[in-house]
Enzyme design. Structure first.
Site, PDB file in Angstrom:
ATOM      1  N   GLU A 124     127.075 -18.122   6.152  1.00  0.00           N
ATOM      2  CA  GLU A 124     126.895 -19.582   6.022  1.00  0.00           C
ATOM      3  C   GLU A 124     127.854 -20.355   6.917  1.00  0.00           C
ATOM      4  O   GLU A 124     127.730 -21.574   7.063  1.00  0.00           O
ATOM      5  CB  GLU A 124     127.103 -20.029   4.567  1.00  0.00           C
ATOM      6  CG  GLU A 124     126.170 -19.392   3.555  1.00  0.00           C
ATOM      7  CD  GLU A 124     124.706 -19.574   3.918  1.00  0.00           C
ATOM      8  OE1 GLU A 124     124.292 -20.714   4.202  1.00  0.00           O
ATOM      9  OE2 GLU A 124     123.972 -18.563   3.925  1.00  0.00           O
ATOM     10  N   ARG A 162     128.116 -18.028  36.081  1.00  0.00           N
ATOM     11  CA  ARG A 162     127.285 -18.172  37.287  1.00  0.00           C
ATOM     12  C   ARG A 162     127.782 -19.275  38.216  1.00  0.00           C
ATOM     13  O   ARG A 162     127.444 -19.308  39.382  1.00  0.00           O
ATOM     14  CB  ARG A 162     125.813 -18.392  36.923  1.00  0.00           C
ATOM     15  CG  ARG A 162     125.481 -19.764  36.395  1.00  0.00           C
ATOM     16  CD  ARG A 162     124.001 -19.897  36.112  1.00  0.00           C
ATOM     17  NE  ARG A 162     123.196 -20.062  37.314  1.00  0.00           N
ATOM     18  CZ  ARG A 162     123.136 -21.157  38.051  1.00  0.00           C
ATOM     19  NH1 ARG A 162     123.858 -22.217  37.723  1.00  0.00           N
ATOM     20  NH2 ARG A 162     122.378 -21.237  39.106  1.00  0.00           N
TER      21      ARG A 162
HETATM   22  N1  4FN Z   1     124.381 -21.450  13.388  1.00  0.00           N
HETATM   23  C1  4FN Z   1     121.335 -26.673  11.717  1.00  0.00           C
HETATM   24  C2  4FN Z   1     121.794 -27.200  10.514  1.00  0.00           C
HETATM   25  C3  4FN Z   1     122.514 -26.393   9.629  1.00  0.00           C
HETATM   26  C4  4FN Z   1     122.778 -25.061   9.935  1.00  0.00           C
HETATM   27  C5  4FN Z   1     122.317 -24.548  11.133  1.00  0.00           C
HETATM   28  C6  4FN Z   1     122.600 -23.117  11.507  1.00  0.00           C
HETATM   29  C7  4FN Z   1     125.098 -19.367  12.384  1.00  0.00           C
HETATM   30  C8  4FN Z   1     127.147 -19.379  10.952  1.00  0.00           C
HETATM   31  C9  4FN Z   1     126.222 -21.546  11.788  1.00  0.00           C
HETATM   32  C10 4FN Z   1     123.059 -22.832  15.491  1.00  0.00           C
HETATM   33  C11 4FN Z   1     122.458 -23.604  16.472  1.00  0.00           C
HETATM   34  C12 4FN Z   1     123.084 -23.872  17.666  1.00  0.00           C
HETATM   35  C13 4FN Z   1     126.210 -22.257  17.421  1.00  0.00           C
HETATM   36  C14 4FN Z   1     121.611 -25.344  12.023  1.00  0.00           C
HETATM   37  C15 4FN Z   1     124.980 -22.581  16.887  1.00  0.00           C
HETATM   38  C16 4FN Z   1     124.341 -22.300  15.675  1.00  0.00           C
HETATM   39  C17 4FN Z   1     124.355 -23.345  17.848  1.00  0.00           C
HETATM   40  C18 4FN Z   1     124.994 -21.496  14.600  1.00  0.00           C
HETATM   41  C19 4FN Z   1     125.814 -18.679  11.242  1.00  0.00           C
HETATM   42  C20 4FN Z   1     126.929 -20.855  10.658  1.00  0.00           C
HETATM   43  C21 4FN Z   1     124.902 -20.854  12.175  1.00  0.00           C
HETATM   44  C22 4FN Z   1     120.502 -28.994  12.212  1.00  0.00           C
HETATM   45  C23 4FN Z   1     121.209 -27.538  14.055  1.00  0.00           C
HETATM   46  C24 4FN Z   1     119.135 -27.053  12.833  1.00  0.00           C
HETATM   47  C25 4FN Z   1     123.858 -21.041  11.057  1.00  0.00           C
HETATM   48  C26 4FN Z   1     120.558 -27.557  12.697  1.00  0.00           C
HETATM   49  N2  4FN Z   1     125.185 -23.476  18.922  1.00  0.00           N
HETATM   50  N3  4FN Z   1     123.560 -22.431  10.808  1.00  0.00           N
HETATM   51  O1  4FN Z   1     122.013 -22.607  12.442  1.00  0.00           O
HETATM   52  O2  4FN Z   1     126.044 -20.940  14.774  1.00  0.00           O
HETATM   53  O3  4FN Z   1     126.293 -22.821  18.661  1.00  0.00           O
END
Ligand code: 4FN
Length: 251
Positions: A124, A162
């Site tokens: 999470e 890159r």
């Molecule tokens: N994601 C959203 C809202 C709430 C949760 C998430 C989500 C991976 C550890 C973070 C996701 C997207 C772009 C890291 C997404 C990114 C991540 C990223 C990411 C597990 C917690 C999580 C509103 C964006 C859809 C899971 C929105 N760029 N939580 O994906 O790490 O860098």
């Protein structure tokens, strides 16, 4: 350039370390990618890095302690690789949906640092106190749900690597300086002349370099206007582009 990646899935990074242009940059020692597993900094028999969230609810949260130790170790590694250790010279970047959206401007600005530490979340997410104490910058690659920050970390490294001098061939770097900057690509064609009844635009076979440059630029402009009005709005033509734009508008 030195990257330390804090991740519980270090094997994933072979994708960027072992293949293609980024793989070659690693082989040529232009880039070091060091994966550091917070599991190696646990003290219990189970090597636990996650726990149930305070307040209840589904899923697990990454604990602060092993991550803090992993980051401290990463900073010592960064200094061993000839990089200064102060936070400003070796930023800790958390890949996170809460971060500023990654774009080409951010990519270029990361070249101010010879080292950075990339923190990848799983489950999470990460205990907020670790983020408060250790994270200098939060970057997101876009608005979609993912299972972890590893792919975003690789996206960031790919785009930064890159752009390092001598990583791409001459052709690419020359192109980067000026021509395509700020616009979408033009269509590309190669052999054969005819594919499934489709032919190659005549001008590209003409050998007339000025006409070809003009055609490509016009394609770039029209595609950008049509498909990415947001990019077109912010487009700042360089000298060569301004000259071509004048010619396009005259027609
Ligand atoms: N994601 C959203 C809202 C709430 C949760 C998430 C989500 C991976 C550890 C973070 C996701 C997207 C772009 C890291 C997404 C990114 C991540 C990223 C990411 C597990 C917690 C999580 C509103 C964006 C859809 C899971 C929105 N760029 N939580 O994906 O790490 O860098």
């Amino acid at each position: 350039m030195y990257f330390a990646v804090i991740t519980i899935l270090p094997e994933m990074f072979s994708a960027i370390r072992d293949y293609g242009i980024t793989g070659r940059a690693v082989q040529n020692k232009q880039v070091v990618i060091d994966c550091i597993n917070p599991r190696d900094f646990t003290t219990d028999n189970y090597r636990r890095i996650d726990e149930r969230p305070f307040g209840g609810g589904p899923g697990m949260v990454m604990m602060a302690e092993p991550l803090a130790k992993a980051i401290q170790f990463a900073k010592s590694q960064a200094s061993q690789h000839g990089c200064r250790t102060q936070a400003e010279y070796c930023p800790v970047i958390y890949l996170s949906p809460q971060g500023d959206k990654l774009d080409e401007k951010t990519v270029m600005s990361l070249h101010d640092y010879d080292a950075m530490i990339l923190l990848c979340g799983r489950y999470e997410g990460i205990d907020e106190r670790l983020l408060q104490r250790y994270v200098d910058m939060e970057i997101s690659i876009g608005d979609f749900v993912l299972t972890g920050g590893e792919l975003p970390a690789m996206v960031l490294m790919d785009s930064v690597i890159r752009r390092l001098p001598d990583v791409m061939g001459d052709a690419k770097s020359a192109e980067q300086d000026s021509f395509v900057e700020g616009l979408l690509d033009c269509p590309h064609y190669t052999k054969p002349h005819e594919f499934e009844g489709l032919t190659v635009p005549e001008v590209l076979l003409s050998g007339h370099h000025a006409n070809i440059a003009m055609w490509r630029f016009t394609q770039q402009v029209n595609r950008t206007k049509q498909r990415r009005p947001d990019l077109w709005q912010n487009f700042k033509p360089n000298t060569e582009q301004a000259r071509l734009l004048k010619k396009v508008n005259k027609k």
